[in-house]
Design a protein around this motif. Structure first.
Motif, PDB file in Angstrom:
ATOM      1  N   PRO A 124     -32.202 -84.707  67.013  1.00 26.32           N
ATOM      2  CA  PRO A 124     -31.358 -83.796  67.795  1.00 26.32           C
ATOM      3  C   PRO A 124     -32.194 -82.932  68.742  1.00 26.32           C
ATOM      4  CG  PRO A 124     -30.695 -83.793  65.493  1.00 26.32           C
ATOM      5  CD  PRO A 124     -31.973 -84.568  65.560  1.00 26.32           C
ATOM      6  N   HIS A 125     -31.550 -82.439  69.792  1.00 22.13           N
ATOM      7  CA  HIS A 125     -32.256 -81.632  70.788  1.00 22.13           C
ATOM      8  C   HIS A 125     -32.974 -80.444  70.155  1.00 22.13           C
ATOM      9  CE1 HIS A 125     -30.003 -83.834  73.911  1.00 22.13           C
ATOM     10  NE2 HIS A 125     -30.940 -83.404  74.733  1.00 22.13           N
ATOM     11  N   ALA A 126     -32.322 -79.801  69.206  1.00 27.19           N
ATOM     12  CA  ALA A 126     -32.921 -78.613  68.599  1.00 27.19           C
ATOM     13  C   ALA A 126     -34.244 -78.944  67.915  1.00 27.19           C
ATOM     14  CB  ALA A 126     -31.954 -77.997  67.590  1.00 27.19           C
ATOM     15  N   GLU A 127     -34.307 -80.063  67.217  1.00 25.43           N
ATOM     16  CA  GLU A 127     -35.542 -80.446  66.545  1.00 25.43           C
ATOM     17  C   GLU A 127     -36.623 -80.809  67.549  1.00 25.43           C
ATOM     18  OE1 GLU A 127     -35.341 -83.202  63.327  1.00 25.43           O
ATOM     19  OE2 GLU A 127     -33.450 -82.390  62.598  1.00 25.43           O
ATOM     20  N   ARG A 128     -36.237 -81.416  68.656  1.00 24.74           N
ATOM     21  CA  ARG A 128     -37.221 -81.758  69.673  1.00 24.74           C
ATOM     22  C   ARG A 128     -37.778 -80.506  70.336  1.00 24.74           C
ATOM     23  NH1 ARG A 128     -34.396 -86.161  73.298  1.00 24.74           N
ATOM     24  NH2 ARG A 128     -32.492 -85.805  72.094  1.00 24.74           N
ATOM     25  N   VAL A 129     -36.910 -79.552  70.598  1.00 31.92           N
ATOM     26  CA  VAL A 129     -37.375 -78.273  71.155  1.00 31.92           C
ATOM     27  C   VAL A 129     -38.342 -77.614  70.188  1.00 31.92           C
ATOM     28  CG1 VAL A 129     -36.666 -75.925  71.755  1.00 31.92           C
ATOM     29  CG2 VAL A 129     -35.349 -77.873  72.607  1.00 31.92           C
ATOM     30  N   ARG A 130     -37.976 -77.597  68.911  1.00 31.28           N
ATOM     31  CA  ARG A 130     -38.840 -76.985  67.905  1.00 31.28           C
ATOM     32  C   ARG A 130     -40.194 -77.686  67.844  1.00 31.28           C
ATOM     33  NH1 ARG A 130     -36.004 -78.025  63.880  1.00 31.28           N
ATOM     34  NH2 ARG A 130     -34.568 -76.282  64.139  1.00 31.28           N
ATOM     35  N   GLY A 131     -40.191 -79.009  67.990  1.00 29.17           N
ATOM     36  CA  GLY A 131     -41.451 -79.749  67.968  1.00 29.17           C
ATOM     37  C   GLY A 131     -42.353 -79.396  69.128  1.00 29.17           C
ATOM     38  N   VAL A 132     -41.774 -79.209  70.310  1.00 29.26           N
ATOM     39  CA  VAL A 132     -42.567 -78.805  71.478  1.00 29.26           C
ATOM     40  C   VAL A 132     -43.184 -77.427  71.251  1.00 29.26           C
ATOM     41  CG1 VAL A 132     -42.455 -78.197  73.928  1.00 29.26           C
ATOM     42  CG2 VAL A 132     -41.228 -80.212  73.087  1.00 29.26           C
ATOM     43  N   GLU A 160     -30.820 -82.104  79.383  1.00 31.98           N
ATOM     44  CA  GLU A 160     -30.130 -83.200  78.701  1.00 31.98           C
ATOM     45  C   GLU A 160     -29.140 -82.710  77.645  1.00 31.98           C
ATOM     46  OE1 GLU A 160     -33.332 -85.379  77.044  1.00 31.98           O
ATOM     47  OE2 GLU A 160     -33.916 -86.336  78.939  1.00 31.98           O
ATOM     48  N   ALA A 161     -29.243 -81.448  77.260  1.00 33.15           N
ATOM     49  CA  ALA A 161     -28.361 -80.918  76.222  1.00 33.15           C
ATOM     50  C   ALA A 161     -26.908 -80.918  76.705  1.00 33.15           C
ATOM     51  CB  ALA A 161     -28.790 -79.507  75.836  1.00 33.15           C
ATOM     52  N   ASP A 162     -25.981 -80.996  75.764  1.00 32.92           N
ATOM     53  CA  ASP A 162     -24.563 -81.050  76.116  1.00 32.92           C
ATOM     54  C   ASP A 162     -24.095 -79.785  76.820  1.00 32.92           C
ATOM     55  OD1 ASP A 162     -24.321 -83.568  75.033  1.00 32.92           O
ATOM     56  OD2 ASP A 162     -23.751 -82.838  73.054  1.00 32.92           O
ATOM     57  N   SER A 163     -24.619 -78.647  76.380  1.00 28.10           N
ATOM     58  CA  SER A 163     -24.169 -77.386  76.980  1.00 28.10           C
ATOM     59  C   SER A 163     -25.205 -76.304  76.765  1.00 28.10           C
ATOM     60  CB  SER A 163     -22.830 -76.945  76.372  1.00 28.10           C
ATOM     61  OG  SER A 163     -22.988 -76.660  74.984  1.00 28.10           O
ATOM     62  N   LEU A 164     -25.219 -75.362  77.684  1.00 26.55           N
ATOM     63  CA  LEU A 164     -26.044 -74.173  77.545  1.00 26.55           C
ATOM     64  C   LEU A 164     -25.143 -72.959  77.713  1.00 26.55           C
ATOM     65  CD1 LEU A 164     -29.375 -74.906  79.498  1.00 26.55           C
ATOM     66  CD2 LEU A 164     -29.127 -74.456  77.062  1.00 26.55           C
ATOM     67  N   ALA A 165     -25.393 -71.944  76.900  1.00 26.57           N
ATOM     68  CA  ALA A 165     -24.523 -70.768  76.892  1.00 26.57           C
ATOM     69  C   ALA A 165     -24.943 -69.768  77.970  1.00 26.57           C
ATOM     70  CB  ALA A 165     -24.546 -70.112  75.516  1.00 26.57           C
ATOM     71  N   GLY A 166     -24.548 -70.025  79.206  1.00 25.29           N
ATOM     72  CA  GLY A 166     -24.720 -69.041  80.266  1.00 25.29           C
ATOM     73  C   GLY A 166     -26.111 -68.913  80.853  1.00 25.29           C
ATOM     74  N   VAL A 167     -27.007 -69.856  80.594  1.00 26.81           N
ATOM     75  CA  VAL A 167     -28.354 -69.794  81.186  1.00 26.81           C
ATOM     76  C   VAL A 167     -28.686 -71.153  81.798  1.00 26.81           C
ATOM     77  CG1 VAL A 167     -29.208 -68.021  79.622  1.00 26.81           C
ATOM     78  CG2 VAL A 167     -29.459 -70.428  79.004  1.00 26.81           C
ATOM     79  N   GLU A 168     -29.624 -71.134  82.729  1.00 24.50           N
ATOM     80  CA  GLU A 168     -30.117 -72.363  83.323  1.00 24.50           C
ATOM     81  C   GLU A 168     -31.187 -72.980  82.421  1.00 24.50           C
ATOM     82  OE1 GLU A 168     -28.960 -73.835  86.056  1.00 24.50           O
ATOM     83  OE2 GLU A 168     -27.447 -72.241  86.150  1.00 24.50           O
ATOM     84  N   PRO A 169     -31.427 -74.290  82.520  1.00 24.82           N
ATOM     85  CA  PRO A 169     -32.466 -74.923  81.688  1.00 24.82           C
ATOM     86  C   PRO A 169     -33.834 -74.257  81.817  1.00 24.82           C
ATOM     87  CG  PRO A 169     -31.092 -76.600  82.680  1.00 24.82           C
ATOM     88  CD  PRO A 169     -30.655 -75.298  83.276  1.00 24.82           C
ATOM     89  N   ALA A 170     -34.206 -73.854  83.026  1.00 22.60           N
ATOM     90  CA  ALA A 170     -35.503 -73.203  83.214  1.00 22.60           C
ATOM     91  C   ALA A 170     -35.556 -71.861  82.492  1.00 22.60           C
ATOM     92  CB  ALA A 170     -35.791 -73.011  84.703  1.00 22.60           C
ATOM     93  N   LEU A 227     -35.420 -81.167  78.203  1.00 24.21           N
ATOM     94  CA  LEU A 227     -34.588 -81.190  76.995  1.00 24.21           C
ATOM     95  C   LEU A 227     -33.315 -80.378  77.176  1.00 24.21           C
ATOM     96  CD1 LEU A 227     -37.311 -80.860  74.207  1.00 24.21           C
ATOM     97  CD2 LEU A 227     -35.847 -82.833  74.654  1.00 24.21           C
ATOM     98  N   PHE A 228     -33.440 -79.210  77.786  1.00 25.83           N
ATOM     99  CA  PHE A 228     -32.243 -78.379  77.969  1.00 25.83           C
ATOM    100  C   PHE A 228     -31.324 -78.963  79.039  1.00 25.83           C
ATOM    101  CE2 PHE A 228     -34.846 -74.913  75.970  1.00 25.83           C
ATOM    102  CZ  PHE A 228     -33.985 -74.707  74.899  1.00 25.83           C
ATOM    103  N   GLN A 231     -44.591 -86.280  72.135  1.00 23.37           N
ATOM    104  CA  GLN A 231     -44.031 -87.126  71.088  1.00 23.37           C
ATOM    105  C   GLN A 231     -42.779 -86.492  70.494  1.00 23.37           C
ATOM    106  OE1 GLN A 231     -46.699 -87.878  67.812  1.00 23.37           O
ATOM    107  NE2 GLN A 231     -45.459 -89.536  67.008  1.00 23.37           N
ATOM    108  N   ALA A 232     -42.843 -85.188  70.266  1.00 20.04           N
ATOM    109  CA  ALA A 232     -41.683 -84.483  69.721  1.00 20.04           C
ATOM    110  C   ALA A 232     -40.519 -84.500  70.707  1.00 20.04           C
ATOM    111  CB  ALA A 232     -42.061 -83.046  69.378  1.00 20.04           C
ATOM    112  N   ALA A 233     -40.824 -84.316  71.997  1.00 21.90           N
ATOM    113  CA  ALA A 233     -39.774 -84.225  73.010  1.00 21.90           C
ATOM    114  C   ALA A 233     -39.028 -85.530  73.202  1.00 21.90           C
ATOM    115  CB  ALA A 233     -40.378 -83.761  74.340  1.00 21.90           C
ATOM    116  N   THR A 234     -39.697 -86.640  72.935  1.00 24.65           N
ATOM    117  CA  THR A 234     -39.080 -87.950  73.167  1.00 24.65           C
ATOM    118  C   THR A 234     -38.629 -88.616  71.873  1.00 24.65           C
ATOM    119  OG1 THR A 234     -41.278 -88.995  73.122  1.00 24.65           O
ATOM    120  CG2 THR A 234     -40.406 -88.336  75.269  1.00 24.65           C
ATOM    121  N   GLY A 235     -38.685 -87.891  70.766  1.00 21.91           N
ATOM    122  CA  GLY A 235     -38.308 -88.453  69.483  1.00 21.91           C
ATOM    123  C   GLY A 235     -36.808 -88.686  69.373  1.00 21.91           C
TER     124      GLY A 235
END
Length: 206
Positions: free
Chosen positions: A76-84, A134-144, A131-132, A69-73
């Motif tokens: 913003p991405h940060a809040e969804r990550v925090r919810g997970v 779908e995020a606009d950008s990641l600072a030098g790491v892969e989503p996994a 979630l990662f 539920q949090a992930a699909t809310g």
């Protein structure tokens, strides 16, 4: 009706677990907690191990439902990550707090529950990877990699006395680095969760 009765069996199993632990609990204990005969309990579970495995499955599935539920809310991405992450931390905090025995349901090495625990963590990881991705950008790491870093953070907070209180600032700091920009959170009233954040975990096992 059968589902309601199974829930009663699992509630009784949880009550016994808090008192005796998995090993010392008997089917007679579960039947006594329900106020029925042992044969009546056998109509819904095959035995004590089956009852505890179903109980662990229910608790993990409830937590996973909150994470999804949090992930699909619509936040913003940060809040969804925090919810997970909060879904995992709340489950661990509740079980660790109810009784010294209830934490047995979280043992990834346990014969009865290990695969359930691994599957739960694996599904949280998949939600975070999505979630990662779908995020606009990641600072030098892969989503996994970002997902694994976040899960490692929660594992560390699980042993902290104020882990739930530390989760928002800890994830803010971590996600600021991962996402490459300051994390914006909605204002929080002291003692309350963000109105758009995850709901508190229910008080009972049902």
């Amino acid at each position: 009706m059968a589902t309601d009765r199974l829930d009663e069996v699992l509630d009784a199993a949880y009550e016994c677990l808090t008192r005796y632990g998995v090993r010392r609990t008997t089917m007679d204990d579960i039947a006594s907690a329900m106020g029925v005969s042992r044969s009546a309990v056998y109509q819904y579970v095959r035995g004590k191990d089956d009852a505890f495995r179903r109980l662990a499955g229910r608790l993990h599935e409830q937590a996973l439902g909150r994470a999804r539920q949090a992930a699909t809310g619509d936040t913003p991405h940060a809040e969804r990550v925090r919810g997970v992450l909060a879904a995992k931390l709340d489950l661990v905090g509740r079980l660790a707090g109810d009784s010294p025995h209830t934490a047995e349901l979280l043992d990834e090495k346990a014969r009865l529950f290990g695969d359930l625990c691994h599957a739960f963590t694996g599904e949280l990881r998949r939600l975070l990877i999505t979630l990662f991705t779908e995020a606009d950008s990641l600072a030098g790491v892969e989503p996994a990699e970002a997902a694994d870093i976040c899960l490692a953070l929660v594992v560390g907070l699980e042993s902290a006395p104020e882990g739930r209180h530390l989760l928002p600032p800890a994830t803010d700091a971590l996600l600021t680095g991962l996402l490459g920009a300051p994390v914006q959170r909605c204002p929080v009233i002291p003692g309350q969760e963000c109105a758009r954040g995850p709901e508190a975990i229910p008080a009972g096992p049902a």
